[in-house]
Scaffold this active site. Structure first.
Site, PDB file in Angstrom:
ATOM      1  N   CYS A 259     -11.415  42.421   1.404  1.00  0.00           N
ATOM      2  CA  CYS A 259     -11.949  41.084   0.858  1.00  0.00           C
ATOM      3  C   CYS A 259     -10.642  40.457   0.026  1.00  0.00           C
ATOM      4  CB  CYS A 259     -13.073  41.148  -0.245  1.00  0.00           C
ATOM      5  SG  CYS A 259     -14.537  41.470   0.849  1.00  0.00           S
ATOM      6  N   ARG A 324     -10.458  51.078   3.907  1.00  0.00           N
ATOM      7  CA  ARG A 324      -9.888  49.827   4.504  1.00  0.00           C
ATOM      8  C   ARG A 324      -8.875  49.311   3.651  1.00  0.00           C
ATOM      9  NH1 ARG A 324     -15.005  46.717   6.223  1.00  0.00           N
ATOM     10  NH2 ARG A 324     -15.747  47.440   4.249  1.00  0.00           N
TER      11      ARG A 324
HETATM   12  N1  LIG Z   1     -18.036  44.822   2.108  1.00  0.00           N
HETATM   13  C1  LIG Z   1     -17.920  43.845   1.252  1.00  0.00           C
HETATM   14  O1  LIG Z   1     -18.147  44.264   0.011  1.00  0.00           O
HETATM   15  C2  LIG Z   1     -17.981  42.459   1.500  1.00  0.00           C
HETATM   16  C3  LIG Z   1     -18.168  41.372   0.308  1.00  0.00           C
HETATM   17  C4  LIG Z   1     -18.389  40.203   0.650  1.00  0.00           C
HETATM   18  C5  LIG Z   1     -18.002  39.706   1.914  1.00  0.00           C
HETATM   19  N2  LIG Z   1     -17.709  40.576   3.033  1.00  0.00           N
HETATM   20  C6  LIG Z   1     -17.421  39.879   4.333  1.00  0.00           C
HETATM   21  O2  LIG Z   1     -18.554  40.261   5.013  1.00  0.00           O
HETATM   22  C7  LIG Z   1     -18.120  40.612   6.482  1.00  0.00           C
HETATM   23  C8  LIG Z   1     -18.713  42.073   6.610  1.00  0.00           C
HETATM   24  O3  LIG Z   1     -17.817  42.915   6.055  1.00  0.00           O
HETATM   25  P1  LIG Z   1     -18.219  44.194   5.882  1.00  0.00           P
HETATM   26  O4  LIG Z   1     -17.448  44.935   4.904  1.00  0.00           O
HETATM   27  O5  LIG Z   1     -19.729  44.572   5.898  1.00  0.00           O
HETATM   28  O6  LIG Z   1     -17.773  45.171   7.126  1.00  0.00           O
HETATM   29  P2  LIG Z   1     -17.844  46.468   7.845  1.00  0.00           P
HETATM   30  O7  LIG Z   1     -16.740  46.658   8.656  1.00  0.00           O
HETATM   31  O8  LIG Z   1     -18.287  47.455   6.843  1.00  0.00           O
HETATM   32  O9  LIG Z   1     -19.170  46.190   8.774  1.00  0.00           O
HETATM   33  C9  LIG Z   1     -19.044  45.417   9.924  1.00  0.00           C
HETATM   34  C10 LIG Z   1     -20.050  46.057  11.162  1.00  0.00           C
HETATM   35  O10 LIG Z   1     -19.828  45.080  12.285  1.00  0.00           O
HETATM   36  C11 LIG Z   1     -19.811  45.927  13.508  1.00  0.00           C
HETATM   37  N3  LIG Z   1     -19.404  45.168  14.464  1.00  0.00           N
HETATM   38  C12 LIG Z   1     -18.014  44.592  14.598  1.00  0.00           C
HETATM   39  N4  LIG Z   1     -18.046  43.893  15.624  1.00  0.00           N
HETATM   40  C13 LIG Z   1     -19.365  43.702  16.132  1.00  0.00           C
HETATM   41  C14 LIG Z   1     -19.872  42.815  17.061  1.00  0.00           C
HETATM   42  N5  LIG Z   1     -18.904  41.923  17.786  1.00  0.00           N
HETATM   43  N6  LIG Z   1     -21.187  42.667  17.250  1.00  0.00           N
HETATM   44  C15 LIG Z   1     -21.934  43.598  16.378  1.00  0.00           C
HETATM   45  N7  LIG Z   1     -21.328  44.400  15.097  1.00  0.00           N
HETATM   46  C16 LIG Z   1     -20.126  44.099  15.213  1.00  0.00           C
HETATM   47  C17 LIG Z   1     -18.753  46.890  12.927  1.00  0.00           C
HETATM   48  O11 LIG Z   1     -18.965  48.202  14.072  1.00  0.00           O
HETATM   49  C18 LIG Z   1     -19.381  47.265  11.619  1.00  0.00           C
HETATM   50  O12 LIG Z   1     -20.412  48.314  11.792  1.00  0.00           O
HETATM   51  C19 LIG Z   1     -16.650  40.408   6.377  1.00  0.00           C
HETATM   52  O13 LIG Z   1     -16.401  39.057   6.805  1.00  0.00           O
HETATM   53  C20 LIG Z   1     -16.261  40.657   4.863  1.00  0.00           C
HETATM   54  O14 LIG Z   1     -15.055  39.757   4.719  1.00  0.00           O
HETATM   55  C21 LIG Z   1     -17.750  42.074   2.632  1.00  0.00           C
END
Ligand SMILES: NC(=O)c1ccc[n+]([C@@H]2O[C@H](COP(=O)([O-])OP(=O)(O)OC[C@H]3O[C@@H](n4cnc5c(N)ncnc54)[C@H](O)[C@@H]3O)[C@@H](O)[C@H]2O)c1
Length: 423
Positions: A259, A324
């Protein structure tokens, strides 16, 4: 009209807690392309530890998880929580967003609502995402179905700022859809909703939140480097400065993860597309990107050639196992590149994932079999904050170095005969 069935695409750090929270109120279908992830969730376990086995079990009858996109058919609201990383050139990589949009397009029925939670820059939801959906479905956003955006702000590893405790921003193409989304999300956080006037405003709000944090930390990191050169302890300076009512309480350190170390590049790329050179945003990034090398250099000059080093912590921040874009791993790699023998221990990280990143097996537990020439505290996990002199003594040989990147053990009684270094 309340939504009847929610489809969530991406069951990671963001998507799974959301799916579990929403499943307490209505049927939820969770779709993920990662078969290993779906298999573990079907067994009732979340490797990221964001959701407990008990919480997963509680919603088991309402939450279906699958790698089959057809499982999403019949949902009247889709929420995409897929990754939005950067590529090798530090430009936005929207490929997961495209894949998820196309998946939605193939199962979308008229009248549904499609919400994106992934972090983007303004215009992505109503621009490329709407286009990909239209290419698959033939449906036009705002006419046949509606788009929404709700940025995610959860802070993994932070028990005080989970999904149910923080204000959720929502936005949609119409006021009616925004109100329906506010009602949906409001069910899980007691109605703590801010409805933004447009999707682009909500997208922009998310993009600047993390960039602001990045720049503030970069300033403190720069200050830390200057003060260190002058042999002035930065933490003591900060303790004094913080007594001013409007001094912002940031601390120096490594800025990694998916992030804060990534989102500013989305903002910067967007700014450049508008003809504005985002000098401040990129300067912050440059400073923070340099910190792993700075710490490795500071530690290296205090060690004999070929010294053995144990790095404590591998995740990108404290109290989670998420590896990550971890700058602690960059410190580890930089020390190894300087010819030191570097081992690593992280009680929260997935051992197999860590082994793949390190290229060698991480330590399974403390104390190690033998003391090291240097012990580097890279991540301020709670488990490390409680280590006392007796616990640290077997980790670092007499005459060895304890390098405390986070300043976690400042003022602590440490094992006798070891050198202590912090900023
Ligand atoms: N983790 C955080 O604290 C956080 C906080 C705020 C915002 N975000 C944002 O939220 C979003 C998700 O982040 P995250 O940390 O949950 O990521 P993550 O990598 O933990 O999870 C993403 C999931 O999406 C799946 N995925 C990938 N491509 C896909 C597709 N085409 N169809 C279905 N599933 C698919 C992956 O296999 C994975 O399980 C990002 O944009 C991130 O920047 C994350």
């Amino acid at each position: 009209m309340a939504f009847a069935r929610v489809g969530i695409l991406g069951l990671g750090y963001v998507g799974l807690p959301l799916a579990v929270a929403l499943a307490a109120h209505r049927p939820v279908v969770g779709f993920d392309i990662d078969a290993r992830r779906i298999a573990e969730l079907e067994r009732g376990h979340d490797r990221t530890r964001e959701v407990s086995d008990a919480a997963l079990a509680r919603v088991a009858t309402h939450l279906t998880v699958s790698t089959d996109p057809n499982s999403l058919r019949g949902c009247d609201v889709f929420i995409a929580t897929v990754p939005t990383p950067i590529d090798a050139d530090r430009k936005p990589d929207l490929s997961a967003l495209e894949a998820a949009s196309r998946t939605i397009g193939r199962v979308l029925a008229p009248g549904a609502v499609v919400v994106f939670e992934s972090t983007v820059y303004p215009g992505v939801t109503e621009g490329p995402c709407a286009m990909w959906i239209a290419e698959e479905s033939g449906l036009q956003a705002g006419r046949d179905y509606h788009l929404g955006y709700s940025p995610e702000r959860v802070n993994p590893g932070d028990g005080n700022h989970g999904l149910t405790a923080i204000t959720k921003v929502v936005a949609a193409q119409t006021e009616d859809v925004a109100a329906r989304l506010a009602a949906l999300y409001g069910e899980i956080n007691g109605g703590n909703i801010h409805t933004a006037p447009s999707i682009r405003i909500a997208e922009a709000a998310k993009a600047i939140e993390n960039a602001q944090r990045d720049i503030n930390i970069a300033f403190i990191n720069e200050v830390a480097m200057v003060l260190h050169a002058a042999d002035i302890p930065v933490h003591d300076v900060l303790a004094a400065a913080r007594t001013k009512w409007n001094f912002l309480p940031f601390v120096p350190g490594l800025v990694g993860g998916h992030c804060i170390g990534v989102d500013p590049y989305y903002l910067a790329t967007w700014a450049q597309s508008l003809g504005h050179e985002p000098v401040t945003i990129l300067a912050g990034r440059q400073t923070n990107e340099a910190m792993a090398g700075f710490f490795a250099d500071q530690i290296a000059v205090q060690l004999a050639p070929g010294a053995s080093v144990l790095v404590l912590g591998a995740s990108f921040k404290e109290n989670i196992g998420d590896l990550r874009n971890s700058k602690a791993l960059d410190v580890t790699a930089a020390l190894a590149a300087k010819g030191f023998t570097v081992d690593c221990f992280d009680p929260l990280a997935d051992a197999e994932a860590l082994r793949r990143l390190l290229g060698r097996a991480p330590l399974a537990a403390l104390p190690p079999d033998r003391p090291y020439d240097a012990l580097v505290l890279a991540v301020a996990h709670q488990a490390f904050s409680t280590l006392d002199a007796a616990a640290l003594a077997p980790c670092v040989a007499p005459g060895g170095l304890i390098a405390d990147i986070k300043g976690l053990w400042r003022g602590r009684v440490l094992p006798q005969g070891r050198r202590y270094w912090t900023l």
